[in-house]
Design a protein around this motif. Structure first.
Motif, PDB file in Angstrom:
ATOM      1  N   PRO A   1      17.381 -26.566   5.995  1.00 43.19           N
ATOM      2  CA  PRO A   1      18.794 -26.188   6.025  1.00 43.19           C
ATOM      3  C   PRO A   1      19.698 -27.389   5.711  1.00 43.19           C
ATOM      4  O   PRO A   1      19.356 -28.520   6.019  1.00 43.19           O
ATOM      5  CB  PRO A   1      19.017 -25.699   7.448  1.00 43.19           C
ATOM      6  CG  PRO A   1      17.911 -26.254   8.248  1.00 43.19           C
ATOM      7  CD  PRO A   1      16.752 -26.493   7.322  1.00 43.19           C
ATOM      8  N   ARG A   2      20.841 -27.094   5.099  1.00 37.65           N
ATOM      9  CA  ARG A   2      21.765 -28.124   4.634  1.00 37.65           C
ATOM     10  C   ARG A   2      22.420 -28.914   5.761  1.00 37.65           C
ATOM     11  O   ARG A   2      22.987 -29.962   5.542  1.00 37.65           O
ATOM     12  CB  ARG A   2      22.897 -27.437   3.865  1.00 37.65           C
ATOM     13  CG  ARG A   2      22.835 -27.627   2.413  1.00 37.65           C
ATOM     14  CD  ARG A   2      24.049 -27.002   1.791  1.00 37.65           C
ATOM     15  NE  ARG A   2      24.338 -25.693   2.355  1.00 37.65           N
ATOM     16  CZ  ARG A   2      24.777 -24.669   1.628  1.00 37.65           C
ATOM     17  NH1 ARG A   2      24.933 -24.809   0.356  1.00 37.65           N
ATOM     18  NH2 ARG A   2      25.050 -23.520   2.194  1.00 37.65           N
ATOM     19  N   ASP A   3      22.389 -28.334   6.964  1.00 36.24           N
ATOM     20  CA  ASP A   3      23.144 -28.969   8.052  1.00 36.24           C
ATOM     21  C   ASP A   3      22.219 -29.281   9.217  1.00 36.24           C
ATOM     22  O   ASP A   3      22.464 -28.924  10.352  1.00 36.24           O
ATOM     23  CB  ASP A   3      24.287 -28.055   8.499  1.00 36.24           C
ATOM     24  CG  ASP A   3      23.920 -26.600   8.366  1.00 36.24           C
ATOM     25  OD1 ASP A   3      22.715 -26.316   8.238  1.00 36.24           O
ATOM     26  OD2 ASP A   3      24.807 -25.744   8.373  1.00 36.24           O
ATOM     27  N   ASP A   4      21.112 -29.966   8.908  1.00 32.50           N
ATOM     28  CA  ASP A   4      20.068 -30.180   9.906  1.00 32.50           C
ATOM     29  C   ASP A   4      20.213 -31.503  10.653  1.00 32.50           C
ATOM     30  O   ASP A   4      19.284 -31.940  11.314  1.00 32.50           O
ATOM     31  CB  ASP A   4      18.687 -30.112   9.242  1.00 32.50           C
ATOM     32  CG  ASP A   4      18.511 -31.183   8.166  1.00 32.50           C
ATOM     33  OD1 ASP A   4      19.489 -31.894   7.860  1.00 32.50           O
ATOM     34  OD2 ASP A   4      17.406 -31.308   7.631  1.00 32.50           O
ATOM     35  N   PHE A   5      21.344 -32.173  10.512  1.00 33.50           N
ATOM     36  CA  PHE A   5      21.541 -33.481  11.139  1.00 33.50           C
ATOM     37  C   PHE A   5      20.569 -34.498  10.561  1.00 33.50           C
ATOM     38  O   PHE A   5      20.281 -35.510  11.191  1.00 33.50           O
ATOM     39  CB  PHE A   5      21.336 -33.415  12.664  1.00 33.50           C
ATOM     40  CG  PHE A   5      22.612 -33.254  13.432  1.00 33.50           C
ATOM     41  CD1 PHE A   5      23.506 -34.310  13.534  1.00 33.50           C
ATOM     42  CD2 PHE A   5      22.924 -32.060  14.036  1.00 33.50           C
ATOM     43  CE1 PHE A   5      24.675 -34.162  14.235  1.00 33.50           C
ATOM     44  CE2 PHE A   5      24.099 -31.900  14.741  1.00 33.50           C
ATOM     45  CZ  PHE A   5      24.980 -32.958  14.840  1.00 33.50           C
ATOM     46  N   GLY A   6      19.986 -34.211   9.387  1.00 28.37           N
ATOM     47  CA  GLY A   6      18.942 -35.102   8.913  1.00 28.37           C
ATOM     48  C   GLY A   6      18.880 -35.218   7.403  1.00 28.37           C
ATOM     49  O   GLY A   6      19.896 -35.318   6.720  1.00 28.37           O
ATOM     50  N   TYR A   7      17.639 -35.206   6.905  1.00 27.83           N
ATOM     51  CA  TYR A   7      17.338 -35.439   5.498  1.00 27.83           C
ATOM     52  C   TYR A   7      18.167 -34.552   4.577  1.00 27.83           C
ATOM     53  O   TYR A   7      18.799 -35.023   3.642  1.00 27.83           O
ATOM     54  CB  TYR A   7      15.846 -35.163   5.284  1.00 27.83           C
ATOM     55  CG  TYR A   7      15.330 -35.523   3.922  1.00 27.83           C
ATOM     56  CD1 TYR A   7      14.966 -36.826   3.634  1.00 27.83           C
ATOM     57  CD2 TYR A   7      15.194 -34.558   2.931  1.00 27.83           C
ATOM     58  CE1 TYR A   7      14.477 -37.155   2.386  1.00 27.83           C
ATOM     59  CE2 TYR A   7      14.710 -34.880   1.682  1.00 27.83           C
ATOM     60  CZ  TYR A   7      14.347 -36.183   1.410  1.00 27.83           C
ATOM     61  OH  TYR A   7      13.874 -36.510   0.170  1.00 27.83           O
ATOM     62  N   ASN A   8      18.140 -33.257   4.870  1.00 28.10           N
ATOM     63  CA  ASN A   8      18.818 -32.322   3.972  1.00 28.10           C
ATOM     64  C   ASN A   8      20.328 -32.445   4.078  1.00 28.10           C
ATOM     65  O   ASN A   8      21.040 -32.310   3.080  1.00 28.10           O
ATOM     66  CB  ASN A   8      18.354 -30.901   4.277  1.00 28.10           C
ATOM     67  CG  ASN A   8      16.865 -30.763   4.061  1.00 28.10           C
ATOM     68  OD1 ASN A   8      16.383 -30.891   2.948  1.00 28.10           O
ATOM     69  ND2 ASN A   8      16.121 -30.554   5.132  1.00 28.10           N
ATOM     70  N   GLN A   9      20.813 -32.700   5.274  1.00 27.07           N
ATOM     71  CA  GLN A   9      22.259 -32.881   5.435  1.00 27.07           C
ATOM     72  C   GLN A   9      22.739 -34.094   4.644  1.00 27.07           C
ATOM     73  O   GLN A   9      23.785 -34.069   4.008  1.00 27.07           O
ATOM     74  CB  GLN A   9      22.602 -33.064   6.914  1.00 27.07           C
ATOM     75  CG  GLN A   9      24.087 -33.217   7.147  1.00 27.07           C
ATOM     76  CD  GLN A   9      24.432 -33.251   8.631  1.00 27.07           C
ATOM     77  OE1 GLN A   9      23.776 -32.609   9.448  1.00 27.07           O
ATOM     78  NE2 GLN A   9      25.458 -33.990   8.981  1.00 27.07           N
ATOM     79  N   ALA A  10      21.916 -35.159   4.668  1.00 25.36           N
ATOM     80  CA  ALA A  10      22.290 -36.363   3.926  1.00 25.36           C
ATOM     81  C   ALA A  10      22.440 -36.049   2.441  1.00 25.36           C
ATOM     82  O   ALA A  10      23.405 -36.474   1.793  1.00 25.36           O
ATOM     83  CB  ALA A  10      21.243 -37.458   4.144  1.00 25.36           C
ATOM     84  N   HIS A  11      21.494 -35.267   1.897  1.00 28.04           N
ATOM     85  CA  HIS A  11      21.589 -34.902   0.483  1.00 28.04           C
ATOM     86  C   HIS A  11      22.758 -33.958   0.226  1.00 28.04           C
ATOM     87  O   HIS A  11      23.456 -34.067  -0.778  1.00 28.04           O
ATOM     88  CB  HIS A  11      20.288 -34.261   0.019  1.00 28.04           C
ATOM     89  CG  HIS A  11      19.176 -35.246  -0.154  1.00 28.04           C
ATOM     90  ND1 HIS A  11      19.185 -36.201  -1.140  1.00 28.04           N
ATOM     91  CD2 HIS A  11      18.040 -35.450   0.549  1.00 28.04           C
ATOM     92  CE1 HIS A  11      18.093 -36.949  -1.038  1.00 28.04           C
ATOM     93  NE2 HIS A  11      17.382 -36.512  -0.018  1.00 28.04           N
ATOM     94  N   ALA A  12      22.961 -33.012   1.156  1.00 27.73           N
ATOM     95  CA  ALA A  12      24.033 -32.035   0.970  1.00 27.73           C
ATOM     96  C   ALA A  12      25.402 -32.713   1.005  1.00 27.73           C
ATOM     97  O   ALA A  12      26.330 -32.299   0.306  1.00 27.73           O
ATOM     98  CB  ALA A  12      23.939 -30.943   2.029  1.00 27.73           C
ATOM     99  N   GLU A  13      25.513 -33.787   1.797  1.00 22.42           N
ATOM    100  CA  GLU A  13      26.778 -34.529   1.801  1.00 22.42           C
ATOM    101  C   GLU A  13      27.007 -35.170   0.433  1.00 22.42           C
ATOM    102  O   GLU A  13      28.132 -35.217  -0.065  1.00 22.42           O
ATOM    103  CB  GLU A  13      26.768 -35.587   2.911  1.00 22.42           C
ATOM    104  CG  GLU A  13      27.034 -34.981   4.284  1.00 22.42           C
ATOM    105  CD  GLU A  13      26.754 -35.953   5.438  1.00 22.42           C
ATOM    106  OE1 GLU A  13      26.472 -37.137   5.183  1.00 22.42           O
ATOM    107  OE2 GLU A  13      26.818 -35.492   6.596  1.00 22.42           O
ATOM    108  N   GLY A  14      25.910 -35.629  -0.184  1.00 20.55           N
ATOM    109  CA  GLY A  14      25.998 -36.159  -1.541  1.00 20.55           C
ATOM    110  C   GLY A  14      26.426 -35.080  -2.525  1.00 20.55           C
ATOM    111  O   GLY A  14      27.288 -35.294  -3.382  1.00 20.55           O
ATOM    112  N   ALA A  15      25.829 -33.888  -2.373  1.00 23.86           N
ATOM    113  CA  ALA A  15      26.165 -32.776  -3.266  1.00 23.86           C
ATOM    114  C   ALA A  15      27.629 -32.392  -3.109  1.00 23.86           C
ATOM    115  O   ALA A  15      28.309 -32.061  -4.095  1.00 23.86           O
ATOM    116  CB  ALA A  15      25.264 -31.579  -2.963  1.00 23.86           C
ATOM    117  N   ALA A  16      28.129 -32.448  -1.885  1.00 27.98           N
ATOM    118  CA  ALA A  16      29.533 -32.086  -1.650  1.00 27.98           C
ATOM    119  C   ALA A  16      30.461 -33.058  -2.396  1.00 27.98           C
ATOM    120  O   ALA A  16      31.494 -32.654  -2.935  1.00 27.98           O
ATOM    121  CB  ALA A  16      29.828 -32.107  -0.154  1.00 27.98           C
ATOM    122  N   ALA A  17      30.071 -34.330  -2.451  1.00 29.21           N
ATOM    123  CA  ALA A  17      30.876 -35.303  -3.179  1.00 29.21           C
ATOM    124  C   ALA A  17      30.866 -35.003  -4.677  1.00 29.21           C
ATOM    125  O   ALA A  17      31.876 -35.142  -5.367  1.00 29.21           O
ATOM    126  CB  ALA A  17      30.365 -36.714  -2.914  1.00 29.21           C
TER     127      ALA A  17
END
Lengths: 307, 377
Positions: B50-66
């Motif tokens: 999941p995109r908001d897992d406080f972890g690996y995927n969230q880190a990437h999703a924050e990049g995608a949001a930028a």
């Protein structure tokens, strides 16, 4: 601060793990016993478990009360059970196929509605510290027993008594063992099975709430990792006996704690093998208790897998 | 999700890409006139969880949001894609239905065979894989590898942990014994040993990237073994952080900032800063340029960052943390340096020998250093 227990750490960890990890297994398997004793199989409990975990966590986040979460998880389980029960009451419907569909539906809905709840932190269910007699922090931590675990134990005993000595138990058993006999007695098997499935669903929902509200205590999409399915298998292992379900759930929980515990005392080789312990154990016990002369003992006669 | 795009920009991109590939093959000749800037670009991001897992995927999703905020860029995302044939289907649908020309399949296990297979099938699409799998001459040129030297972040975690630990035993919940994970474990211990050389680090492997119950069990086992600072390398550190904090252990974060989960006990954390990396890659592509096939960076390049120090880090720890961080930012700092043995007694580095964070040898790390209690198999 914690001292080093050495090898004594292993039994402590296994006992602690058994108590911490077993509760979802226990609730799902008790729910499944109830359903299967009435003559129906609900494979969808994995989905109910996941949905219960999500619904319980979401409710606890929104209301601030973990017990409200447990209640909502149970209600969600009832709804899933009713849907399964009603669909299976239609003629020529296979309960296993419906169960698989319900499992996927439950997980899918939980993932969909659970999105906003991955981040927030919900209040935890309370635990009772039964380790106060020991001055070892490891023992104290292992004996932090959650209330739901105790409720599960009580439920197992009550269910065993119910099947043995009450009218409700007798009714369920008749319906489960022979539809014809039940009809002759004036019972309505479809209604009774649907109610049993709904009650079983409520149990599974509560099991899910334990996962998300106590241990591991957060909601994410990988929270269950198949525990609901294992619990359904565990019912066969426990021969449809609620008290045996309790022991089987403890065994599975303890076996699951073996891998991390061994690594923590320095047995670091071959952890993949230790992680397979619960499954090896199941196979071993099933082989040891199998019989060449009898079919599955204790199996309800109307169950679609034993017919 | 489906967007129908005019063929012109696609063709323009193809020409550009062809010219660039040709140029790279010829050893980096100056770009010809056909390399042209793009006015629009569809970028795909695929996450294993999941995109908001406080972890690996969230880190990437924050990049995608930028990236999503950039002009002319359309972002398509898909989460919870397993490292199986499913990811190939996701990538193909992004390419064929959404017209994605640049795809970030972010999970380690997506690379072989999935990305490799599609890279051959769609030579005009650019695949950027997070992790150290791409090798020159062995893998297609339309595949790139990027990663950050987050081991340094774990070294800094270790410095904070070394100052906070009272039992002199720290713990690490790890998923799988792959080089990046081993480097993190080793760096965490070496950081702590820079404070006190008697500190040991217990590691427990869970065997999977995301297994909530097992992660909680592993954390409890570490606490039972007397570890009083715990960090991890799993996809979603939330369970580890919450369980460890529940047992009264200090925690160091990983992947993203988890201080909200345990404000009092959170020391610091090694975080990804993919926003900086992704926007730069997309800018390059939009300008008609080509992304390097091998992209690496550390703290100094803005690929990683540290969470602000928590209240439990003592003053001496704060000072040393800042000094080491400044040293790393200056460049030339090595966490893995001799004399150093692994935990079976074999020599890793002789006295005077050191491995800088940029050393490719670290990307095939297969050992745990002396002082780590655990084994890689």
């Amino acid at each position: 601060m914690a001292g080093d227990l050495g090898l004594w750490g292993i039994p402590v960890a296994i006992v602690g793990g058994a108590i911490r990890v077993s509760t979802p297994f226990l609730f799902v398997s008790l729910g499944e016993v109830l359903t299967e004793r009435s003559g129906r199989i609900n494979l969808g409990l994995e989905g109910t478990l996941v949905f219960g975990a999500m619904a319980g966590y979401g409710t606890a986040v929104l209301t601030g009360s973990a017990w409200a979460g447990v209640l909502v998880a149970a209600l969600a389980g009832v709804v899933f059970g009713l849907v399964h029960g009603i669909i299976c009451s239609l003629p020529k419907v296979n309960d296993i196929a419906v169960g698989i569909a319900m499992m996927l539906l439950g997980s899918g809905l939980a993932f969909y509605f659970g999105k906003p709840f991955i981040q927030p932190t919900a209040p935890d269910l309370p635990a009772i510290a039964l380790g106060g007699w020991s001055d070892l922090p490891q023992v104290q931590a292992a004996l932090n027993v959650n209330v739901l675990f105790l409720i599960g134990l009580a439920l197992a005993l009550v269910m065993a008594w119910m099947f043995r000595s009450t009218k409700v138990g007798l009714t369920l058993r008749v319906v489960g063992d022979s539809t014809d006999a039940a009809r002759a007695m004036g019972l309505r098997p479809a209604v009774i099975r649907t109610l049993a499935t709904a009650a079983g669903g409520a149990f599974a929902g509560v099991g899910g709430a334990y996962l998300s509200l106590y241990y591991p205590g957060s909601w994410n999409e990988a929270i269950s990792s198949g525990q609901g399915l294992m619990a359904v298998a565990l019912v066969i292992f426990a021969r449809w006996n609620p008290v045996a379900c309790f022991w089987a759930a403890l065994l599975f929980g303890g076996a699951g704690a073996l891998g991390p515990a061994l690594q923590s005392v320095g047995v670091t080789k071959g952890y993949y093998l230790f992680y397979a312990a619960p499954y090896v154990l199941t196979l071993g016990v099933l082989i040891a208790t199998s019989s060449t002369t009898r079919a599955l003992s204790g199996a309800p006669g109307e169950l679609s897998i034993t017919k | 999700m489906t967007t129908f795009r005019s063929p012109f920009s696609r063709r323009g991109f193809l020409q550009g890409a062809a010219a660039l590939t040709g140029a790279t093959a010829l050893g980096g000749l100056p770009f010809g006139a056909r390399a042209q800037a793009l006015t629009e670009l569809t970028v795909g991001f695929i996450y294993v969880g999941p995109r908001d897992d406080f972890g690996y995927n969230q880190a990437h999703a924050e990049g995608a949001a930028a990236v999503k905020a950039m002009a002319g860029v359309t972002v398509v995302e898909e989460e919870n894609v397993p490292e199986t044939m499913d990811v190939q289907k996701s990538m193909e649908s992004m390419i064929n239905l959404d017209g994605a020309a640049l795809i970030f399949p972010t999970s380690f296990g997506y690379f072989d065979p999935h990305i490799l297979e599609l890279a051959g099938k769609y030579p005009e699409v650019r695949f950027e894989h997070c992790g150290g799998m791409w090798t020159k001459d062995k893998h297609p040129m339309n595949v790139g590898s990027y990663f950050g030297y987050i081991g340094m972040g774990q070294y800094l975690n270790g410095v904070a942990a070394g100052h906070a630990s009272k039992t002199k035993k720290i713990g690490f919940v790890a998923a799988k014994p792959i080089p990046q994970v081993l480097l993190n474990i080793n760096s965490f211990l070496l950081g702590a040993r820079s404070v006190d050389p008697t500190i040991t680090c217990q590691v427990i492997f869970t065997g999977e990237w995301s297994l909530a119950v097992k992660e909680a069990e592993a954390t409890n086992a570490l606490c039972d073994a007397g570890c009083d600072v715990i960090t991890c390398h799993v996809d979603g550190p939330k369970v580890v952080i919450e369980t460890a904090a529940g047992r009264g252990s200090f925690v160091c974060g990983y992947h993203a900032n988890q201080s909200a989960l345990a404000p009092e006990l959170y020391l610091t954390g090694a975080e990804w800063n993919w926003a900086a990396v992704y926007t730069k890659m997309v800018e390059t592509t939009m300008a008609g340029g080509v992304i390097d096939n091998f992209v690496r960076g550390g703290l100094a390049d803005g690929f990683i960052k540290m969470s602000p120090l928590g209240p439990a880090v003592p003053e001496a720890g704060r000072k040393q943390f800042e000094a080491v961080q400044a040293e790393i930012l200056k460049g030339g700092f090595a966490a893995i340096k001799g004399p150093l043995k692994d935990n079976t007694g074999a020599e890793i580095a002789a006295a005077g020998q050191s491995f800088l964070e940029t050393d490719p040898a670290l990307e095939s790390m297969s050992y745990l250093v002396e002082g780590v209690i655990g084994s890689t198999s």
